[in-house]
Write an enzyme that holds these catalytic residues in place. Structure first.
Site, PDB file in Angstrom:
ATOM      1  N   ASP A  25       6.313  20.054  50.207  1.00 57.57           N
ATOM      2  CA  ASP A  25       5.984  21.180  50.999  1.00 57.57           C
ATOM      3  C   ASP A  25       4.629  20.983  52.324  1.00 57.57           C
ATOM      4  O   ASP A  25       4.578  19.666  52.470  1.00 57.57           O
ATOM      5  CB  ASP A  25       5.197  22.388  50.230  1.00 57.57           C
ATOM      6  CG  ASP A  25       5.493  23.637  50.786  1.00 57.57           C
ATOM      7  OD1 ASP A  25       4.831  23.951  51.751  1.00 57.57           O
ATOM      8  OD2 ASP A  25       6.315  24.250  50.253  1.00 57.57           O
ATOM      9  N   HIS A  60       0.689  27.118  53.320  1.00 61.09           N
ATOM     10  CA  HIS A  60       2.104  27.180  52.683  1.00 61.09           C
ATOM     11  C   HIS A  60       2.172  26.530  51.142  1.00 61.09           C
ATOM     12  O   HIS A  60       2.431  26.754  50.251  1.00 61.09           O
ATOM     13  CB  HIS A  60       3.054  26.841  53.457  1.00 61.09           C
ATOM     14  CG  HIS A  60       4.387  27.161  53.280  1.00 61.09           C
ATOM     15  ND1 HIS A  60       5.377  26.488  52.271  1.00 61.09           N
ATOM     16  CD2 HIS A  60       5.366  28.252  53.602  1.00 61.09           C
ATOM     17  CE1 HIS A  60       6.350  27.055  52.377  1.00 61.09           C
ATOM     18  NE2 HIS A  60       6.306  28.192  52.808  1.00 61.09           N
ATOM     19  N   SER A 220      10.336  31.453  50.023  1.00 59.27           N
ATOM     20  CA  SER A 220       9.533  30.279  49.611  1.00 59.27           C
ATOM     21  C   SER A 220       8.810  30.363  48.298  1.00 59.27           C
ATOM     22  O   SER A 220       8.151  29.117  47.674  1.00 59.27           O
ATOM     23  CB  SER A 220       8.569  29.922  50.915  1.00 59.27           C
ATOM     24  OG  SER A 220       8.858  29.168  51.805  1.00 59.27           O
TER      25      SER A 220
END
Length: 644
Positions: A25, A60, A220
């Site tokens: 990620d 994120h 996600s």
């Protein structure tokens, strides 16, 4: 959001340190309080690992990682807090995307570091679920090593596919709401109907870089929930004295999935293979039978539409938490060959599998044996202009010269021939199909000799194709340093260090055909040169184009070495060529026979008769030991016939 069945599972285990989950990620803020006490390791990649408080990909990556590894007494109790974690940054804050090549690097790196599960909350839209060879090879590696790759299905809200989620053996994850119904933005492409499940993806609590928490939507954030549950199931296997089996856990999660609410038929096609059913999966894992209400459902058979009619995946959280729509301005998913993390916009806040190495100074090093073509780069305008000023004018005819052009490889070859020390000022690259994949930086006492070899190889590449000195491919053995360099284009590539000139080879297919033809004649008495050319050319080009790889795994190093070892290859299939057979397939398998402290692989070549399909195929096998910097072949070539 409460996840049904999770409390019961976590009462039995909060994870085992023997189970490793890799999170591919953005950068992760490991200083966040929720990670205090977590067993996390950050692997060096092409992306800066330091998280930024204002970085979208840092946000994120930190959010996704906290869903799995948040510690029990923190504000974000993760799903599998006692498992070991590998942080593999692939999405940089300045680009918010990654190429399929970079993603393949990350998958291979996680696999070599001992991951049982790889979580990838990102993907790229694909018409039919196809991917580049880099990514297909990396996913195939996971399948061969029994590593579970869990990937987001995407947030385009259409009947469409993302890769790698749509690739075989991957577990795709869609997003559902608190009622167990698919969320509008969650994709439901055809392949997901057999290899995808839904998990909670609405208002999922996670960590923010710099401290604090927030709730976000998207596939996600459904993905790490599935990864965490899979890790707990693997941990239970360990605690029961069983060998952890990621492939079985994947099968159990799909088999136990529950259908969506039949009262909402409009959403049935979005349900993929079903909703995650933790209680049912736990029952199947421990040998029980699911109740009638928990029986596995068959995948929803949805016919694919002619096109999804939608844009790219949603990539990053916007700065305005209240906003619900994707921000096209920060979504680089329309860029060719780029990956974007798949998430929706934020809501209001509230046992290692590694190659065996011979005991030496290379024991802890990542070895590389890669194939490609040579190139060079300047890194900056200043360095380019330095070469332009130092290089002599180029004489185009007698008495006529023009200013030097450092981009002209012919001029560069001549300049380096007169002053090889200048080779150190270039960034030498190994390219595969015009894509730089490594920077080459010789080190040690034989660095000068290595630079001389690179200059000679480059000189061969610029010769006419019919010239005897023409070089078509090169092989570069070395050590992956963990360092990176930025090229003039802005691309970042890893650095490999050749230790000497050993293994620095250059070749042309026609030259190898001639050498192989002589070997075949010596072994068989006669051979068809045209057939020899087709077979050997197919063998070399199959590896370079169809099976192109990064040369970092043991399998790939064995495969690449088999290409450079032309005489071994020729003697291997000389009998088949003499009988008019042609190459059918190349496979690489772990060899059951090997020397102590070595890493041996069997390269198998299968040949068929193009004029007689009923004729048995001929299979040849030779064993390669890749435990040292330069691989070596072992034993005699084995051969046998097979009807298949």
């Amino acid at each position: 959001m409460e996840i049904l069945g999770l409390s019961e599972l976590r009462n039995r285990t909060q994870g085992s340190p023997e189970i490793t989950i890799a999170v591919m990620d953005g950068p992760v803020d490991r200083t966040h309080p929720c990670f205090q006490g977590a067993n996390l390791t950050t692997l060096p990649t092409l992306v800066p690992h330091a998280a930024r408080s204002d970085g979208s990909m840092s946000g994120h990556g930190t959010h996704v990682t906290s869903i799995i590894f948040g510690q029990p007494d923190s504000d974000i109790p993760g799903i599998a807090p006692q498992c070991r974690g590998l942080i593999v940054p692939v999405f940089p804050d300045d680009r918010c995307s990654a190429s399929q090549l970079d993603l393949a690097r990350g998958i291979e790196q996680a696999a070599n570091a001992g991951a049982h599960i790889i979580n990838l909350s990102g993907g790229q839209l694909s018409d039919f679920g196809e991917a580049e060879g880099w990514l297909e090879n990396a996913v195939r590696l996971c399948q061969e090593r029994n590593i579970l790759l869990v990937a987001a299905a995407g947030n385009d809200g259409c009947q469409c596919l993302h890769v790698p989620a749509a690739l075989p053996a991957v577990l795709a994850v869609g997003a559902m709401d608190a009622r167990g119904q698919p969320l509008d933005f969650s994709n439901w492409g055809s392949k997901y109907q057999t290899q995808g499940i839904l998990a909670p993806g609405e208002q999922i609590l996670g960590a923010k870089p710099g401290g604090g928490t927030e709730r976000l939507n998207g596939t996600s954030f459904a993905t790490p929930i599935v990864s965490g549950v899979a890790a707990l199931l693997l941990s239970l296997q360990v605690e029961r004295g069983e060998t952890p089996d990621p492939a079985r856990v994947r099968q159990i999660l799909l088999q136990s999935a529950l259908p969506c609410d039949a009262a909402l038929p409009a959403d049935a096609q979005r349900c993929l293979a079903g909703r995650i059913n933790i209680a049912g999966a736990l029952t199947l894992l421990t040998g029980g039978n699911m109740s009638e209400a928990q029986e596995a459902v068959t995948p929803a058979g949805v016919e694919p539409s002619s096109g999804c009619g939608c844009g790219g995946g949603l990539s990053v959280p916007d700065a305005t938490p209240a906003q619900e729509e994707p921000q096209a301005a920060v979504t680089p998913s329309n860029t060719v060959q780029s990956f974007t993390p798949t998430q929706s916009t934020p809501m209001t806040s509230s046992n290692a599998v590694t190659p065996s190495q011979a005991p030496s100074e290379l024991a802890s090093s990542q070895l590389v044996y890669a194939l490609g073509t040579l190139g060079y780069d300047f890194g900056s305008e200043a360095r380019r202009d330095t070469f332009k000023q130092l290089m002599p004018p180029f004489e185009i005819s007698e008495g006529v010269s023009v200013p030097a052009n450092p981009y002209d490889a012919r001029q560069m070859v001549d300049y380096l021939a007169s002053d090889i020390s200048e080779a150190r000022s270039l960034i030498w690259t190994l390219n595969i199909e015009l894509t730089p994949v490594y920077a080459i930086e010789p080190k040690g006492p034989f660095a000068r000799e290595a630079y001389l070899a690179l200059q000679e190889l480059l000189a061969g590449q610029i010769q006419p194709e019919h010239d005897d000195d023409y070089i078509e491919r090169v092989s570069i053995p070395g050590i992956l340093t963990g360092r990176t360099v930025k090229l003039f284009s802005g691309q970042v590539v890893p650095v490999i260090e050749p230790q000497s000139t050993r293994g620095l080879y250059g070749w042309k297919v026609n030259s190898l055909v001639n050498a192989a033809f002589e070997t075949v004649q010596a072994a068989e008495g006669e051979a068809d040169r045209d057939a020899m050319s087709r077979t050997l050319g197919s063998f070399l080009n199959r590896v370079y184009y169809d099976l192109r790889n990064l040369g970092t795994t043991s399998q790939d190093r064995a495969l690449n070495f088999s290409v450079t070892n032309a005489f071994q290859a020729a003697s291997t299939f000389s009998q088949a060529v003499a009988q008019g057979m042609e190459l059918d397939s190349i496979t690489v398998e772990k060899s059951p026979f090997c020397r102590m402290d070595s890493d041996c692989w069997d390269v198998k070549l299968k040949f068929f008769d193009p004029e007689n399909s009923r004729r048995a195929k001929k299979i040849f096998r030779f064993t390669i030991d890749v435990s040292d910097l330069i691989p070596v072949t072992l034993g005699e070539v084995k051969s046998w016939s097979s009807p298949y």
